[in-house]
Design a protein around this motif. Sequence first.
Motif, mmCIF file in Angstrom:
data_model
loop_
_atom_site.group_PDB
_atom_site.id
_atom_site.type_symbol
_atom_site.label_atom_id
_atom_site.label_comp_id
_atom_site.label_asym_id
_atom_site.label_seq_id
_atom_site.Cartn_x
_atom_site.Cartn_y
_atom_site.Cartn_z
ATOM 1 N N PRO A 182 -34.561 19.979 11.397
ATOM 2 C CA PRO A 182 -35.298 21.192 10.890
ATOM 3 C C PRO A 182 -36.838 21.119 11.640
ATOM 4 N N TRP A 242 -32.520 23.035 18.927
ATOM 5 C CA TRP A 242 -31.801 24.183 18.430
ATOM 6 C C TRP A 242 -31.354 24.980 19.576
ATOM 7 N N HIS A 278 -23.129 28.187 8.511
ATOM 8 C CA HIS A 278 -24.267 28.540 7.517
ATOM 9 C C HIS A 278 -25.256 27.325 7.584
ATOM 10 N N SER A 279 -24.698 25.971 8.244
ATOM 11 C CA SER A 279 -25.658 24.991 8.364
ATOM 12 C C SER A 279 -26.627 25.156 9.192
ATOM 13 N N THR A 328 -27.893 28.163 10.285
ATOM 14 C CA THR A 328 -28.446 29.468 10.085
ATOM 15 C C THR A 328 -30.007 29.506 9.945
ATOM 16 N N PHE A 329 -30.307 28.244 9.325
ATOM 17 C CA PHE A 329 -31.729 28.090 9.356
ATOM 18 C C PHE A 329 -32.637 28.314 10.583
ATOM 19 N N THR A 330 -31.959 28.041 11.640
ATOM 20 C CA THR A 330 -32.602 28.148 12.865
ATOM 21 C C THR A 330 -32.799 29.649 13.169
ATOM 22 N N ILE A 347 -33.117 31.994 11.173
ATOM 23 C CA ILE A 347 -34.320 32.435 10.209
ATOM 24 C C ILE A 347 -35.569 32.147 10.627
ATOM 25 N N ALA A 348 -35.944 30.753 11.307
ATOM 26 C CA ALA A 348 -37.021 30.321 11.633
ATOM 27 C C ALA A 348 -37.370 31.150 12.907
ATOM 28 N N HIS A 355 -29.729 34.537 2.804
ATOM 29 C CA HIS A 355 -29.070 33.004 3.209
ATOM 30 C C HIS A 355 -29.324 31.959 2.291
ATOM 31 N N ASP A 356 -30.673 32.010 1.973
ATOM 32 C CA ASP A 356 -31.199 30.592 0.931
ATOM 33 C C ASP A 356 -30.694 30.713 -0.270
#
Length: 176
Positions: A49, A55, A91-92, A94-96, A98-99, A170-171
């Motif tokens: 992260p 990414w 899912h693991s 997806t934070f990218t 969103i960022a 997502h969160d």
Amino acid sequence: MPSNAPTAFADLLAKCERSALHLEMRDVYAVDKEKGPFAEWQAGFRPDPTDRATWWRPWLDLVAETVGRGVVIRRARIVSEPVSEYIRYEHSGTFTNIAAGEQVRWLPRRQASDISLPGNDFWLFDDRLVRWNHFGGDGSSQGPEHTTDSTAVKLCGKAFEAVWDRGIPHDQYDIR
């Protein structure tokens, strides 16, 4: 009208002025570009992260640029539960997304039973153009198709909003 004219996805986002909506409904994708990263994830790799350079590029740069112009990008995923290993992988990471500025929600397939859905994954640009994403039974990409047909545009818009309204941010979506 349907069209198979080769329009680069980046060009579609560049012309987008208000919204880009993406509905994904498969539990497994075998897109060539994702075989390497998926295999790496299976072997234990996880994006850091704090290290954006690791990414998925150039996708995330394109998203950030598009969102920076004021375009809202939303992605909804309908998934079977328990989720597939591929969905765990998505899912693991997806934070990218969103960022970079995407908004993402997940909807368990059982909660989508009474929603009228098109037969294929799609992108809907500015409520005017649909890009169908066609896949083979093995999850391989069979190429896109574009349409501005008003019936298809309405179906996709209504389907996406119904999934979005029921979707879990997502969160808050726990895949365990």
